[in-house]
Enzyme design. Structure first.
Site, PDB file in Angstrom:
ATOM      1  N   SER A  70       0.831  -1.200   0.000  1.00 18.80           N
ATOM      2  CA  SER A  70       0.000   0.000   0.000  1.00 18.80           C
ATOM      3  C   SER A  70       0.878   1.267   0.000  1.00 18.80           C
ATOM      4  O   SER A  70       1.710   1.426  -0.888  1.00 18.80           O
ATOM      5  CB  SER A  70      -0.957  -0.049   1.190  1.00 18.80           C
ATOM      6  N   ASP A  87      -8.888  -3.846  -6.352  1.00 17.43           N
ATOM      7  CA  ASP A  87      -8.392  -3.491  -5.023  1.00 17.43           C
ATOM      8  C   ASP A  87      -8.966  -2.122  -4.670  1.00 17.43           C
ATOM      9  O   ASP A  87      -8.749  -1.147  -5.397  1.00 17.43           O
ATOM     10  CB  ASP A  87      -6.859  -3.452  -5.047  1.00 17.43           C
ATOM     11  N   HIS A 101      -6.917  -6.320  -0.885  1.00 17.36           N
ATOM     12  CA  HIS A 101      -5.781  -5.417  -0.685  1.00 17.36           C
ATOM     13  C   HIS A 101      -4.588  -6.234  -0.216  1.00 17.36           C
ATOM     14  O   HIS A 101      -4.549  -6.721   0.914  1.00 17.36           O
ATOM     15  CB  HIS A 101      -6.155  -4.357   0.349  1.00 17.36           C
TER      16      HIS A 101
END
Length: 512
Positions: free
Chosen positions: A218, A439, A468
């Site tokens: 991320s 995602d 994710h």
């Protein structure tokens, strides 16, 4: 009041996954001869508990608050280690980052072990977790956020109309001023991705390594991209999973969250439609979508048990991160559709009450704001956000009027002390990008954008999956094998590749 606070906190935590001089002027890393030596010992009790049964070691590394001022104060960054126990196969260190900005990573080595990281990776590397500057055990910062305050999540509330943007403008300004008041030691402005990348290099030097490998998820992809760009000769094997698309999160990146929700929601809708008899949300994915939009509009006008349309949208976004959260989301939507306040709160019962909110709530939100606002200039004109909300409400109906809404960055008290780290494509081909096709917070477009910027240095592994996180955190054998092969053997795919959806078949019967 307490009811609203508890619900708001759950929505916020579902989404919290968290200034020196110019890049040329600031020293890149401490002189190797003067690099501090790491002294490993026991980890703090909270880290021990979170990592159990895996046992980690912890240590601290001093870094300057301001890299542009060699004489500035120092802060201690806490790092953790799960050491390789196979000297013959050990390659070096693999630094880890869970995302955010604002996510604690001290227990991340243990999380990866629990999720089944291959033994070959554990043999090849010392896994190095950390709380980056400002987070947790590394000189934590605060804006003084509380669950009964107006700032509950890193994404602004969904703006149903222009008046909602006006209301959020007042909140955003108040939040920025609140952060400035709590910044008594002046550290908040030094929380940037560039400075954190410099910190990584200080840690590398303190560990006595000429190079370091890196695995970031991320926002951790932005940090990893910044490190690989600033220190290409010191970056070894870099894996960036669930990319936000650059070395920083800007307004365009935040607005891509809405694109991600549009691309992720169909997976949930298909799942819910197949279970219409249980949850009653629709017999087809299209019906489930209509149910969601109708329910959100209804809650905008008449909230149920503290849930208005904005909180419902935020709650949905957070529960699209993992397929394992689909049942809880379906249960929540079913309860809200039925107007059952008691049932609507039931999926939240496993969360702490508002009075039990951990201090990480304030810390995580504060770091997210500081890094995001310090990294890049954000528009200050309210009409820019008002126009963006109107545009994204139309093109991304599920969530666009939230992610395009105005944030405290529009009123942030500090201007960026340096430009965002530019992606440096002049270096070894050592950046493996891994990206799920669907995602919510980091849509596939983020991987494609970073692939274009790292044109010569990278390869992109696209994974036909939702959720994710793909490597270890996902369930695709191709993604797992391809990434592990690169980390352990250094084998980079010859070209960009697609990992097809994993097939889950029942074992064949051996008899009748």
């Amino acid at each position: 009041m307490k009811r609203r606070r508890g619900i708001g906190r759950s929505s916020a935590l579902a989404v919290v996954l968290g200034l020196g001089g110019s890049l040329l002027a600031a020293p890149a890393v401490a002189d190797g001869a003067r690099a501090p030596q790491v002294r490993w010992g026991s980890c703090p009790e909270d880290v021990v508990a979170e990592a159990a049964p895996t046992v980690l070691q912890c240590a601290t590394v001093p870094v300057p608050v301001d890299y542009a001022d060699p004489g500035s104060d120092r802060i201690d960054l806490m790092i953790s280690r799960l050491a390789s126990t196979n000297p013959d196969k050990r390659r070096g260190t693999l630094m880890l980052n869970p995302g955010g900005p604002g996510g604690s990573g001290l227990a991340l080595p243990a999380l990866l072990v629990a999720r089944g990281v291959p033994a070959s990776v554990l043999d090849s590397y010392d896994l190095i977790g950390m709380d980056t500057r400002g987070i947790g055990h590394s000189a934590p910062v605060t804006c003084g956020f509380t669950p009964d305050g107006p700032y509950l999540a890193n994404i602004p509330p969904y703006a149903v109309d222009d008046a909602a943007v006006t209301r959020q403008t007042k909140v955003a300004k108040q939040v920025a001023e609140q952060c400035a008041r709590h910044d008594r030691d002046g550290r908040l402005r030094h929380l940037t991705t560039a400075n954190t990348a410099r910190d990584l290099d200080r840690i590398r030097a303190a560990l006595g390594e000429e190079k370091t490998s890196y695995l970031g998820y991320s926002y951790g992809t932005a940090l990893g991209a910044a490190y690989a760009s600033m220190f290409p000769e010191r970056s070894d094997r870099i894996v960036l999973d669930s990319n936000i698309g650059d070395t920083h999160l800007d307004r365009d990146g935040l607005r891509r969250y809405a694109l991600g929700m549009e691309q992720s929601f169909p997976d949930f809708a298909q799942w819910a439609a197949a279970r219409h008899g249980s949850y009653g949300l629709g017999r087809t994915p299209a019906q489930v979508r209509r149910t969601y939009l109708t329910l959100a509009a209804r809650l905008d006008k008449a909230p149920v048990a503290g849930f208005d349309g904005s909180l419902m949208r935020m709650y949905t976004f957070g529960n699209l991160f993992k397929k394992t959260q689909y049942p809880k989301l379906a249960q929540q939507l079913q309860a809200l559709a039925g107007g059952d306040g008691t049932a609507a709160r039931r999926p939240l019962s496993q969360n702490a009450t508002a009075d039990e909110v951990p201090s990480s709530f304030d810390n995580s939100l504060s770091v997210f704001l500081a890094v995001t606002c310090n990294d890049v200039k954000w528009p200050k004109d309210v009409d820019t956000y008002r126009n963006g909300v109107a545009k994204d409400r139309a093109r991304y109906p599920l969530f666009g009027a939230a992610t395009a809404n105005i944030t405290p960055c529009a009123f942030w008290p500090h201007t960026p002390a340096e430009p965002p780290v530019p992606v440096n494509d002049d270096g070894p081909r050592n950046v493996l990008l891994v990206q799920n096709l669907r995602d919510a917070p980091t849509p596939h477009q983020g991987g494609k954008l970073l692939r274009q910027k790292f044109a010569n240095r990278s390869r992109l592994v696209s994974v036909d999956d939702g959720g994710h996180g793909a490597y270890v955190l996902g369930d695709n054998p191709c993604a797992l094998n391809t990434t592990t092969r690169y980390l352990v053997e250094g084998t980079m795919p010859e070209k960009d590749m697609l990992c097809r959806a994993a097939e889950h078949r029942r074992p064949m019967s051996r008899g009748r």
